[in-house]
Design an enzyme around this catalytic site. Structure first.
Site, mmCIF file in Angstrom:
data_model
loop_
_atom_site.group_PDB
_atom_site.id
_atom_site.type_symbol
_atom_site.label_atom_id
_atom_site.label_comp_id
_atom_site.label_asym_id
_atom_site.label_seq_id
_atom_site.Cartn_x
_atom_site.Cartn_y
_atom_site.Cartn_z
ATOM 1 N N HIS A 77 36.561 49.052 37.834
ATOM 2 C CA HIS A 77 36.757 48.968 39.279
ATOM 3 C C HIS A 77 37.448 50.204 39.845
ATOM 4 C CE1 HIS A 77 36.100 46.040 42.474
ATOM 5 N NE2 HIS A 77 37.178 46.509 43.065
ATOM 6 N N ASP A 140 44.619 41.445 45.615
ATOM 7 C CA ASP A 140 43.703 40.608 46.389
ATOM 8 C C ASP A 140 42.454 40.250 45.593
ATOM 9 O OD1 ASP A 140 45.161 40.342 48.756
ATOM 10 O OD2 ASP A 140 44.534 42.309 49.465
ATOM 11 N N GLU A 253 50.055 39.498 54.832
ATOM 12 C CA GLU A 253 49.207 40.684 54.864
ATOM 13 C C GLU A 253 48.770 40.921 56.309
ATOM 14 O OE1 GLU A 253 45.975 41.341 52.224
ATOM 15 O OE2 GLU A 253 47.142 40.977 50.397
#
Length: 506
Positions: A77, A140, A253
Site C-alpha cells: 500500500h 483508517d 476526524e
C-alpha cells in the site's frame, strides 16, 4: 520473466540460503508495483519467509553480495515505491489471516503479540472475537500490515487520545540490517526500539510487535456535522481533542469538501446512510466553495440505554458551532465502523479504479500554519476537489513519544492533511502527471509562504531533501543507520541511503 541465464544465477546464489520458506524469481511483477502506481522497480526475486530466521538469512546473504538490497513488503500500500528493491530481494511479509495472536499481560496493561506481517483488519476481528479486546489506536484503512504502519506512525481518529500506533507498542522483535534478531523495548535495546518505530524500514524489519489493547465496545454512534467557516471547524475540533475523556467523543476526524452536488467531491460524500437523499438546499446556504465536515464517533455497548446514548451525544454536540440541520448520524457495530473503508475498497475494485494510480499527498501541518494552508490550498489550488477525500483534523503532540524516528512540526497541536486521490481511468479527469504536478505545487506553496509542515509517509529523491525533512535529527538518523544497517541493505525504495559496496559472491 527473467532470462534463462538469470534463473541459473538465481539458483546458484540462493542454494546457500537454506530457507524454510520459498523463493520466487519468476512471478515478481507484483512486488515491482505498489498502490500508488507511480513507480515500477522489479526485484530480482521475492522471498516468502517462514519466520524471522529466514529473514535473517536473506539479509546475511545480501550482505555477502556486491550490490543486493532488501525491502520488506507488507500489503503493497505504499505510494512512491518505498517497499521496492530494484533488482534486489523483496521479502513478502504478508501473513495468513489465521497467524498466531497471543494475549499477554504487560507492565503497561493488556497487550497482544502479533506478527509484523499480520493485517490490522485480522488483528481487529480476532482480538474482539477471541479476547473481547481491541487495539487502542488505528489507521483508517486496516488492510495494512502491523510492521508497515509501525515503520511510519499509524494515525486515525483515535490518535488525539492514545497517540499514533507507534505510541501503543511496548515491545518489538526486529531483524536488523546486519541480520541479527533482536528483542527491543523501552527498557531493553531501547535505541533500536525507538529508531525502528517510524524509521521507514531503515534499521530493521519488524517481525513481531506487542500491541496495547483495551476492552472493545459493541457499538458506535457515527456522526458528521458541517461547517461553512474554517476557523469555527478548527476551534471545535481542537476543543474536542483537548477536553477530558469523559467530555469528548472517542474518535475525532474531519475533511474538506466542495460545496456542490458532485457525488465524490461534494455534499453527497458527507452522507452516512446510503439510502438517504441529500437536500440540494444545503448548497444554497453557504457561498463558500469549500466546506468542512467534522466527523466524530461515540463508543457504547448494546446494553446501554438508547436514551442515555442520545443524551450524551446531544450534550457533546450542544457545545459545537456547526451549520444548523447538518447533523448526519448512524449506529453500527464497532468492527463494521473500523472496517468502513473496506466497503469503499470493495466498491472501488468493482468500479475498476482500485488498481489505478493514486498520487496521494500526506502532510503534518502546524496549528500556526493551518489557516494559511486552508487559504492557499483548500480554497485555491483544490477548490474543485481532488476526486477523493481531503482529510484534515488536529492531533495532540503530547500523545507522541518523540524518541521515535517520526519528525513533527512545531507546537502542541498540529493537523494531519491527507489528500487521497482516486484517479478514474473510465472518466475524463486530470492526468496522473498533472496530479503529481499539483502535489508539487502544494508543497512549493507551503515552502514559499513559510508554513510549518512535515511530509507524512515522506518521499524525497535527494539527500538534501531528507536532511531538511529530519532537520536537527538527521545526524542521529545517520548514526542509527550506520549502527543497525551499515551496508545500507534495507529499504532502498525510500531513497535515503545508497547501498554500500562489499565483497561479492564469485
Amino acid at each position: 520473466m527473467l532470462q534463462q541465464e538469470d534463473e541459473e544465477v538465481a539458483r546458484r546464489l540462493f542454494q546457500d540460503m537454506d530457507l524454510e520458506g520459498s523463493i520466487d524469481y519468476r512471478s515478481t511483477a507484483f512486488a515491482g508495483r505498489d498502490f500508488g502506481g507511480l513507480h515500477a522497480s522489479p526485484p530480482f526475486a521475492v522471498v516468502r519467509p517462514s519466520g524471522s530466521r529466514d529473514i535473517s538469512s536473506v539479509i546475511r546473504f545480501a550482505l555477502k553480495s556486491p550490490n543486493l538490497t532488501v525491502a520488506a513488503r507488507g500489503n503493497g500500500h505504499s505510494i512512491n515505491g518505498q517497499a521496492m528493491a530494484n533488482r534486489g530481494l523483496v521479502i513478502d511479509m504478508k501473513r495468513p489471516s489465521d497467524a498466531v495472536i497471543d494475549f499477554v499481560r504487560s507492565d503497561a496493561g493488556f497487550a497482544v503479540d502479533v506478527g509484523g506481517g499480520a493485517l490490522w483488519e485480522d488483528v481487529l476481528t480476532r482480538c474482539v472475537s477471541e479476547f473481547g479486546f481491541s487495539p487502542r489506536s488505528w489507521t483508517d484503512y486496516l488492510g495494512l500490515t502491523v510492521g508497515g504502519t509501525l515503520s511510519n506512525a499509524g494515525v486515525s481518529g483515535q490518535t488525539f487520545r492514545y497517540g499514533p500506533q507507534t505510541s501503543n507498542v511496548t515491545e518489538l522483535e526486529v531483524v536488523t540490517g546486519t541480520g541479527d534478531t533482536v528483542i527491543c523495548s523501552d527498557g531493553q535495546n531501547s535505541e533500536l526500539f525507538f529508531s525502528v518505530l517510524g524509521g521507514l524500514g531503515q534499521f530493521g524489519i519488524i517481525t513481531r510487535a506487542r500491541v496495547l489493547v483495551q476492552p472493545a465496545p459493541n457499538m458506535v454512534r457515527w456522526i458528521r456535522v458541517v461547517y461553512s467557516e474554517f476557523d469555527e471547524f478548527t476551534r471545535d475540533a481542537e476543543s474536542l481533542i483537548t477536553r477530558p475523556e469523559s467530555e469528548s467523543f472517542d474518535y475525532v476526524e474531519g475533511f474538506a469538501f466542495v460545496n456542490s452536488d458532485d457525488p465524490v467531491n461534494g455534499w453527497p460524500s458527507v452522507l452516512l446512510n446510503p439510502d438517504q437523499l441529500w437536500d440540494t438546499g444545503f448548497m444554497i446556504r453557504s457561498a463558500s466553495p469549500v466546506l468542512y465536515c467534522l466527523e466524530v464517533a461515540l463508543h457504547y455497548n448494546k446494553g446501554d440505554c438508547s436514551s442515555t446514548v442520545d443524551t450524551r451525544v446531544e450534550r457533546l454536540l450542544g457545545r459545537l458551532r456547526f451549520m444548523e440541520d447538518t447533523l448526519f448520524q448512524v449506529d453500527l457495530n464497532y468492527i463494521d465502523f473500523l472496517l468502513r473503508v473496506k466497503e469503499a475498497e470493495k466498491q472501488a475494485k468493482a468500479n475498476g479504479i482500485w488498481d489505478a494510480p493514486h498520487p496521494w499527498l500526506n502532510l503534518f501541518v502546524s496549528k500556526t500554519s493551518i489557516e494559511d494552508f486552508d487559504r492557499l490550498v483548500f480554497k485555491e489550488i483544490l477548490k474543485d476537489g481532488i476526486g477523493g477525500p481531503m482529510l484534515v483534523y488536529p492531533i495532540s503532540r503530547s500523545k507522541w513519544d518523540e524518541r521515535t524516528s517520526v519528525v513533527l512540526p512545531d507546537g502542541e497541536i498540529f493537523y494531519i492533511v491527507a489528500l487521497l486521490r482516486f484517479t478514474n481511468p473510465y472518466q475524463k479527469s486530470p492526468s496522473v502527471r498533472d496530479l503529481v504536478a499539483q502535489n508539487h505545487e502544494i508543497i512549493e506553496a507551503c515552502v514559499r509562504n513559510g508554513l510549518d509542515f512535515k511530509l507524512y509517509l515522506p518521499h524525497y529523491n535527494t539527500e538534501e531533501g531528507w536532511k531538511q525533512h529530519f532537520g536537527d535529527r538527521w545526524s542521529w538518523f545517520e548514526e542509527m543507520k550506520s549502527k543497525y544497517d551499515p551496508m545500507a541493505i534495507l529499504a532502498p525504495g525510500q531513497k535515503i541511503f545508497t547501498r554500500n559496496p562489499s565483497c561479492g559472491i564469485n
